[in-house]
Design an enzyme around this catalytic site. Structure first.
Site, PDB file in Angstrom:
ATOM      1  N   LYS A 107       6.758  69.780  34.906  1.00  0.00           N
ATOM      2  CA  LYS A 107       7.665  69.029  34.037  1.00  0.00           C
ATOM      3  C   LYS A 107       7.871  67.609  34.560  1.00  0.00           C
ATOM      4  O   LYS A 107       7.849  66.630  33.800  1.00  0.00           O
ATOM      5  CB  LYS A 107       9.016  69.744  33.932  1.00  0.00           C
ATOM      6  CG  LYS A 107       8.980  71.060  33.175  1.00  0.00           C
ATOM      7  CD  LYS A 107      10.338  71.733  33.202  1.00  0.00           C
ATOM      8  CE  LYS A 107      10.347  73.018  32.404  1.00  0.00           C
ATOM      9  NZ  LYS A 107      10.157  72.777  30.962  1.00  0.00           N
ATOM     10  N   GLU A 141       8.712  57.207  42.129  1.00  0.00           N
ATOM     11  CA  GLU A 141       7.778  56.723  43.148  1.00  0.00           C
ATOM     12  C   GLU A 141       6.835  57.845  43.566  1.00  0.00           C
ATOM     13  O   GLU A 141       5.627  57.682  43.571  1.00  0.00           O
ATOM     14  CB  GLU A 141       8.545  56.201  44.371  1.00  0.00           C
ATOM     15  CG  GLU A 141       9.288  54.897  44.125  1.00  0.00           C
ATOM     16  CD  GLU A 141       8.351  53.701  44.010  1.00  0.00           C
ATOM     17  OE1 GLU A 141       7.227  53.766  44.548  1.00  0.00           O
ATOM     18  OE2 GLU A 141       8.739  52.712  43.368  1.00  0.00           O
ATOM     19  N   SER A 153      12.379  81.198  57.769  1.00  0.00           N
ATOM     20  CA  SER A 153      13.514  80.322  57.465  1.00  0.00           C
ATOM     21  C   SER A 153      14.534  81.025  56.578  1.00  0.00           C
ATOM     22  O   SER A 153      15.753  80.865  56.750  1.00  0.00           O
ATOM     23  CB  SER A 153      13.009  79.046  56.783  1.00  0.00           C
ATOM     24  OG  SER A 153      14.069  78.180  56.483  1.00  0.00           O
ATOM     25  N   LYS A 173      18.507  81.984  57.576  1.00  0.00           N
ATOM     26  CA  LYS A 173      19.639  81.600  56.731  1.00  0.00           C
ATOM     27  C   LYS A 173      20.461  82.822  56.339  1.00  0.00           C
ATOM     28  O   LYS A 173      21.698  82.769  56.294  1.00  0.00           O
ATOM     29  CB  LYS A 173      19.142  80.862  55.482  1.00  0.00           C
ATOM     30  CG  LYS A 173      20.240  80.174  54.697  1.00  0.00           C
ATOM     31  CD  LYS A 173      19.690  79.143  53.732  1.00  0.00           C
ATOM     32  CE  LYS A 173      20.809  78.342  53.090  1.00  0.00           C
ATOM     33  NZ  LYS A 173      20.297  77.280  52.191  1.00  0.00           N
ATOM     34  N   HIS A 188      21.792  66.266  44.107  1.00  0.00           N
ATOM     35  CA  HIS A 188      21.231  67.606  44.194  1.00  0.00           C
ATOM     36  C   HIS A 188      21.476  68.387  42.909  1.00  0.00           C
ATOM     37  O   HIS A 188      22.593  68.415  42.405  1.00  0.00           O
ATOM     38  CB  HIS A 188      21.852  68.381  45.364  1.00  0.00           C
ATOM     39  CG  HIS A 188      21.420  67.891  46.706  1.00  0.00           C
ATOM     40  ND1 HIS A 188      21.573  68.642  47.857  1.00  0.00           N
ATOM     41  CD2 HIS A 188      20.824  66.738  47.089  1.00  0.00           C
ATOM     42  CE1 HIS A 188      21.107  67.956  48.892  1.00  0.00           C
ATOM     43  NE2 HIS A 188      20.653  66.800  48.446  1.00  0.00           N
ATOM     44  N   GLU A 239      15.755  74.033  43.718  1.00  0.00           N
ATOM     45  CA  GLU A 239      16.617  72.930  44.129  1.00  0.00           C
ATOM     46  C   GLU A 239      15.852  71.621  43.954  1.00  0.00           C
ATOM     47  O   GLU A 239      14.716  71.487  44.412  1.00  0.00           O
ATOM     48  CB  GLU A 239      17.051  73.068  45.588  1.00  0.00           C
ATOM     49  CG  GLU A 239      17.982  71.932  46.013  1.00  0.00           C
ATOM     50  CD  GLU A 239      18.235  71.879  47.511  1.00  0.00           C
ATOM     51  OE1 GLU A 239      19.403  71.799  47.914  1.00  0.00           O
ATOM     52  OE2 GLU A 239      17.248  71.896  48.278  1.00  0.00           O
ATOM     53  N   ALA A 296      17.067  59.769  55.440  1.00  0.00           N
ATOM     54  CA  ALA A 296      17.220  61.219  55.577  1.00  0.00           C
ATOM     55  C   ALA A 296      16.077  61.819  56.403  1.00  0.00           C
ATOM     56  O   ALA A 296      16.299  62.727  57.209  1.00  0.00           O
ATOM     57  CB  ALA A 296      17.269  61.875  54.194  1.00  0.00           C
TER      58      ALA A 296
END
Length: 247
Positions: free
Chosen positions: A32, A50, A61, A65, A132, A151, A163
């Site tokens: 999309k 960009e 991972s 979590k 976000h 996300e 970041a």
């Protein structure tokens, strides 16, 4: 022994299928965004995107979590409690582009926005800025439809640069960053924000000048062609009049 082996095969099959749905959901959302990017590139005179980067959390991972959050280990539990297994980062040129892309995503009929956090208007204490979105997209499997969470982080080049470096520094120090470096990182985030605001201002000024020049060119074109526009009309009027006289 045979029963244990069969049970392990079943768990492996379930986990493989579970992770595949996230890969498919990520591909769906990436398609999309790629369509939007290519449309802007080939049809419009300005492309706000960009670049786009995707990632899937590793099983290790995910497990870490779950352990931190004290979540029961099951696919259903993971699905309802961890919403960032599939992730996309969209890097834009200007701050206004972030909200423009976000609006386009939110307006897509088969995309459901589950959560939206604006860390641009409300930056984190360390200076982190980004928009976000947690969205749900349908994935059509052979025997069912799965709604998959993805996300999406949308940020400018300056925000992304800061970041990325902040993440590398925290990774190097294993999250135990000296206070002096933490302070300097926050100051660097403010510098990046000042750059974004300055570039946004320049972008708006250039766009205004471009619009003005475009309107002036349109007016000049009409002035130059005014007589030419009247010629076909006069010819048609005379033709109709001559035809009526012949009757």
């Amino acid at each position: 022994m045979i029963n244990n082996l069969e049970a392990l095969k079943k768990v492996r099959s379930e986990l493989t299928r579970f992770m595949m749905t996230y890969q498919f959901g990520l591909s769906e959302m990436n398609t999309k965004l790629t369509i939007l990017q290519e449309e802007f590139q080939h049809i419009h005179d300005y492309n706000p995107i960009e670049h786009i980067k995707t990632r899937i959390k590793s099983p290790e991972s995910i497990m870490k979590k779950m352990y931190r959050k004290n979540i029961p280990i099951s696919t259903e539990s993971i699905k309802h409690n961890i919403m960032d297994i599939a992730g996309i980062r969209v890097v834009c040129s200007f701050i206004s582009d972030i909200y423009r892309i976000s609006e386009m995503i939110e307006n897509q009929k088969d995309v459901t926005v589950i959560e939206k956090k604006d860390y641009i208007k409300n930056a984190k204490p360390n200076g982190y800025k980004s928009l976000h979105l947690i969205v749900s997209v349908p994935v059509f499997m052979s025997d069912r439809i799965e709604d998959v969470y993805v996300e999406i982080q949308i940020r400018t080049v300056a925000m992304d640069f800061w970041a990325s470096l902040e993440h590398k520094i925290y990774y190097k120090y294993d999250s135990l960053v000296p206070e002096r470096l933490t302070k300097e990182l926050t100051e660097a985030a403010m510098v990046a924000n000042d750059l974004d605001e300055k570039m946004e201002q320049l972008h708006n000024e250039v766009s205004h000048i471009k619009d003005q020049n475009s309107r002036e060119q349109d007016l000049n074109f009409l002035d130059l062609n005014e007589d030419r526009l009247y010629l076909p009309i006069n010819f048609l009027r005379d033709f109709i009049r001559d035809a009526e006289e012949e009757k």
